[in-house]
Design an enzyme around this catalytic site. Structure first.
Site, PDB file in Angstrom:
ATOM      1  N   SER A 194     -27.653   3.012  53.294  1.00 10.90           N
ATOM      2  CA  SER A 194     -26.743   2.845  52.151  1.00 10.90           C
ATOM      3  C   SER A 194     -25.306   2.965  52.631  1.00 10.90           C
ATOM      4  O   SER A 194     -25.039   3.582  53.663  1.00 10.90           O
ATOM      5  CB  SER A 194     -27.004   3.947  51.118  1.00 10.90           C
ATOM      6  OG  SER A 194     -25.928   4.047  50.193  1.00 10.90           O
ATOM      7  N   TYR A 212     -28.670  12.914  48.645  1.00 13.06           N
ATOM      8  CA  TYR A 212     -28.780  11.466  48.860  1.00 13.06           C
ATOM      9  C   TYR A 212     -27.871  11.050  50.011  1.00 13.06           C
ATOM     10  O   TYR A 212     -28.297  10.372  50.958  1.00 13.06           O
ATOM     11  CB  TYR A 212     -28.382  10.721  47.585  1.00 13.06           C
ATOM     12  CG  TYR A 212     -28.584   9.230  47.680  1.00 13.06           C
ATOM     13  CD1 TYR A 212     -27.525   8.387  47.993  1.00 13.06           C
ATOM     14  CD2 TYR A 212     -29.833   8.682  47.467  1.00 13.06           C
ATOM     15  CE1 TYR A 212     -27.714   7.018  48.091  1.00 13.06           C
ATOM     16  CE2 TYR A 212     -30.029   7.311  47.543  1.00 13.06           C
ATOM     17  CZ  TYR A 212     -28.964   6.494  47.866  1.00 13.06           C
ATOM     18  OH  TYR A 212     -29.149   5.129  47.970  1.00 13.06           O
TER      19      TYR A 212
HETATM   20  N1  LIG Z   1     -29.950   0.274  44.232  1.00  9.26           N
HETATM   21  C1  LIG Z   1     -28.892   0.539  44.991  1.00  9.26           C
HETATM   22  O1  LIG Z   1     -27.718   0.427  44.560  1.00  9.26           O
HETATM   23  C2  LIG Z   1     -29.078   0.975  46.406  1.00  9.26           C
HETATM   24  C3  LIG Z   1     -30.319   1.378  46.898  1.00  9.26           C
HETATM   25  N2  LIG Z   1     -30.408   1.787  48.225  1.00  9.26           N
HETATM   26  C4  LIG Z   1     -31.682   2.210  48.783  1.00  9.26           C
HETATM   27  O2  LIG Z   1     -32.626   1.162  48.640  1.00  9.26           O
HETATM   28  C5  LIG Z   1     -33.951   1.720  48.512  1.00  9.26           C
HETATM   29  C6  LIG Z   1     -34.601   1.157  47.270  1.00  9.26           C
HETATM   30  O3  LIG Z   1     -33.754   1.457  46.180  1.00  9.26           O
HETATM   31  P1  LIG Z   1     -34.001   0.810  44.724  1.00  9.26           P
HETATM   32  O4  LIG Z   1     -34.812  -0.429  44.844  1.00  9.26           O
HETATM   33  O5  LIG Z   1     -32.659   0.747  44.083  1.00  9.26           O
HETATM   34  O6  LIG Z   1     -34.838   1.969  44.037  1.00  9.26           O
HETATM   35  P2  LIG Z   1     -35.971   1.927  42.906  1.00  9.26           P
HETATM   36  O7  LIG Z   1     -35.992   3.292  42.335  1.00  9.26           O
HETATM   37  O8  LIG Z   1     -35.762   0.755  42.026  1.00  9.26           O
HETATM   38  O9  LIG Z   1     -37.317   1.690  43.771  1.00  9.26           O
HETATM   39  C7  LIG Z   1     -37.728   2.677  44.706  1.00  9.26           C
HETATM   40  C8  LIG Z   1     -39.227   2.779  44.622  1.00  9.26           C
HETATM   41  O10 LIG Z   1     -39.687   3.753  45.566  1.00  9.26           O
HETATM   42  C9  LIG Z   1     -40.615   4.609  44.894  1.00  9.26           C
HETATM   43  N3  LIG Z   1     -40.772   5.910  45.558  1.00  9.26           N
HETATM   44  C10 LIG Z   1     -40.079   7.044  45.327  1.00  9.26           C
HETATM   45  N4  LIG Z   1     -40.544   8.050  46.072  1.00  9.26           N
HETATM   46  C11 LIG Z   1     -41.589   7.555  46.780  1.00  9.26           C
HETATM   47  C12 LIG Z   1     -42.486   8.112  47.718  1.00  9.26           C
HETATM   48  N5  LIG Z   1     -42.415   9.401  48.079  1.00  9.26           N
HETATM   49  N6  LIG Z   1     -43.431   7.323  48.255  1.00  9.26           N
HETATM   50  C13 LIG Z   1     -43.517   6.012  47.889  1.00  9.26           C
HETATM   51  N7  LIG Z   1     -42.696   5.418  46.997  1.00  9.26           N
HETATM   52  C14 LIG Z   1     -41.743   6.189  46.463  1.00  9.26           C
HETATM   53  C15 LIG Z   1     -40.022   4.734  43.512  1.00  9.26           C
HETATM   54  O11 LIG Z   1     -40.911   5.302  42.597  1.00  9.26           O
HETATM   55  P3  LIG Z   1     -40.246   6.193  41.407  1.00  9.26           P
HETATM   56  O12 LIG Z   1     -39.478   5.244  40.556  1.00  9.26           O
HETATM   57  O13 LIG Z   1     -41.422   6.811  40.730  1.00  9.26           O
HETATM   58  O14 LIG Z   1     -39.355   7.211  42.084  1.00  9.26           O
HETATM   59  C16 LIG Z   1     -39.675   3.278  43.230  1.00  9.26           C
HETATM   60  O15 LIG Z   1     -40.770   2.566  42.752  1.00  9.26           O
HETATM   61  C17 LIG Z   1     -33.753   3.239  48.476  1.00  9.26           C
HETATM   62  O16 LIG Z   1     -33.967   3.776  49.759  1.00  9.26           O
HETATM   63  C18 LIG Z   1     -32.279   3.399  48.090  1.00  9.26           C
HETATM   64  O17 LIG Z   1     -31.739   4.615  48.572  1.00  9.26           O
HETATM   65  C19 LIG Z   1     -29.327   1.809  49.061  1.00  9.26           C
HETATM   66  C20 LIG Z   1     -28.102   1.405  48.597  1.00  9.26           C
HETATM   67  C21 LIG Z   1     -27.893   0.953  47.247  1.00  9.26           C
HETATM   68  C1  LIG Z   2     -27.355   6.515  44.206  1.00 10.98           C
HETATM   69  C2  LIG Z   2     -26.217   5.635  44.665  1.00 10.98           C
HETATM   70  O1  LIG Z   2     -25.077   5.858  44.029  1.00 10.98           O
HETATM   71  C3  LIG Z   2     -26.686   4.179  44.554  1.00 10.98           C
HETATM   72  O2  LIG Z   2     -27.495   4.024  45.674  1.00 10.98           O
HETATM   73  C4  LIG Z   2     -26.635   3.724  46.698  1.00 10.98           C
HETATM   74  O3  LIG Z   2     -26.891   3.976  47.839  1.00 10.98           O
HETATM   75  C5  LIG Z   2     -25.414   3.079  46.189  1.00 10.98           C
HETATM   76  O4  LIG Z   2     -24.236   3.774  46.492  1.00 10.98           O
HETATM   77  C6  LIG Z   2     -25.680   3.087  44.734  1.00 10.98           C
HETATM   78  O5  LIG Z   2     -24.509   3.211  44.024  1.00 10.98           O
END
Ligand SMILES: NC(=O)C1=CN([C@@H]2O[C@H](COP(=O)(O)OP(=O)(O)OC[C@H]3O[C@@H](n4cnc5c(N)ncnc54)[C@H](OP(=O)(O)O)[C@@H]3O)[C@@H](O)[C@H]2O)C=CC1
Ligand SMILES: C[C@H](O)[C@@H]1OC(=O)[C@H](O)[C@@H]1O
Length: 258
Positions: free
Chosen positions: A141, A154
């Site tokens: 991220s 985070y």
């Molecule tokens: N969206 C954003 O702006 C950004 C996201 N990211 C990273 O991208 C990745 C995906 O994010 P995003 O798609 O937004 O997140 P979402 O919450 O939409 O999807 C993440 C998925 O992972 C699941 N999950 C959580 N914990 C576990 C676990 N222990 N084992 C298996 N699955 C698990 C969640 O389930 P549940 O919903 O039940 O927790 C969910 O279904 C993350 O690593 C996030 O930090 C990085 C930068 C920006």
């Molecule tokens: C949780 C954060 O704010 C979210 O996930 C990231 O890594 C990006 O900065 C989004 O804003």
């Protein structure tokens, strides 16, 4: 179809960026094991047809990771690509943050990536055929470098993801395994909607630091994952590739078009 005959595991694939990555890897010809702690990932996998399977797993637990790898080998016979995508966040002020919440976010966001990388790399190394090697992609991220006051675990976890990427890339290069990370900015998924896009002011704050003037889409991150997984990235390892609308390049605010 740059990933024909490849087999991938994508964690956190029931929704958001993980689901977009799974869909794109299938479109590029890969067979994909989707995994998520949520059972509704099964519907996502069946929508992708015979090229996809689903295993419910908590990838922060070693026993689940071992079962995931075994299920993937049983279903597809090999593993070439791992996308460590599962992640959570937890909002709390530094002085109020509970130890258990800190531990949970680090366990899911960072330790899971080590557990999955080690288990998958062990299988990749065992293979002695010409296809030996593989590719690991960690979802980091911008917050690996940009701190947000109420996102302590985070931010810490994502800084660790960048270093895990570097150290794993050095350790695994001798086996032909490349390890890279993607550093998204704010991407329109459930996690971001809960964490930073809760209201117009929050959105305005994010966009005031985003030169391209918009949040990203999960599919834009999936395209980078498909590139890093392909032979087009054959000389790239140990890198974190930021896809953030220009945010990491910016050191002042930009006017927001409301
Ligand atoms: N969206 C954003 O702006 C950004 C996201 N990211 C990273 O991208 C990745 C995906 O994010 P995003 O798609 O937004 O997140 P979402 O919450 O939409 O999807 C993440 C998925 O992972 C699941 N999950 C959580 N914990 C576990 C676990 N222990 N084992 C298996 N699955 C698990 C969640 O389930 P549940 O919903 O039940 O927790 C969910 O279904 C993350 O690593 C996030 O930090 C990085 C930068 C920006
Ligand atoms: C949780 C954060 O704010 C979210 O996930 C990231 O890594 C990006 O900065 C989004 O804003």
């Amino acid at each position: 179809m740059k990933l024909t005959d490849k087999v991938a595991i994508v964690t956190g694939a029931a929704q958001g960026i993980g689901l977009a990555c799974a869909e794109r890897l299938v479109r590029e010809g890969a067979r994909v094991m989707l995994t998520d702690v949520r059972p509704d990932g099964a519907a996502a996998a069946s929508a992708l047809g015979d090229a996809a399977r689903f295993v419910q797993a908590d990838v922060s637990m070693k026993a689940d990771v071992d079962a995931l790898v075994a299920a993937t080998l049983a279903a597809f016979g090999r593993i070439d690509i791992l996308v460590n995508n599962a992640g959570v966040t937890h909002a709390a002020d530094f002085l109020d943050l509970d130890e258990d919440d800190f531990d949970r976010v680090l366990r899911i966001n960072l330790k899971s990536m080590f557990l999955c990388s080690q288990a998958v790399a062990r299988e990749m190394v065992k293979r002695q055929d010409t296809q030996r090697g593989g590719c690991i992609i960690n979802m980091s991220s911008v917050n690996a470098e940009l701190a947000i006051p109420n996102q302590v675990p985070y931010v810490v976890s994502k800084g660790g993801v960048n270093q895990l990427t570097r150290v794993a890339s050095i350790s695994l290069a001798q086996y032909g395994i490349r390890v890279n990370a993607i550093g998204p900015g704010t991407i329109l998924t459930e996690l971001a909607k809960q964490a930073v896009l809760a209201g117009p002011e929050a959105r305005h704050k994010i966009l005031s630091r985003t030169p391209l003037g918009r949040c990203g889409e999960p599919e834009e991150i999936a395209g980078i994952a498909a590139f890093l997984a392909s032979d087009d990235a054959s000389y790239i390892t140990g890198q974190t590739l930021y896809a953030d609308g220009g945010r990491m390049a910016l050191n002042y605010t930009v006017p927001v078009k409301d």
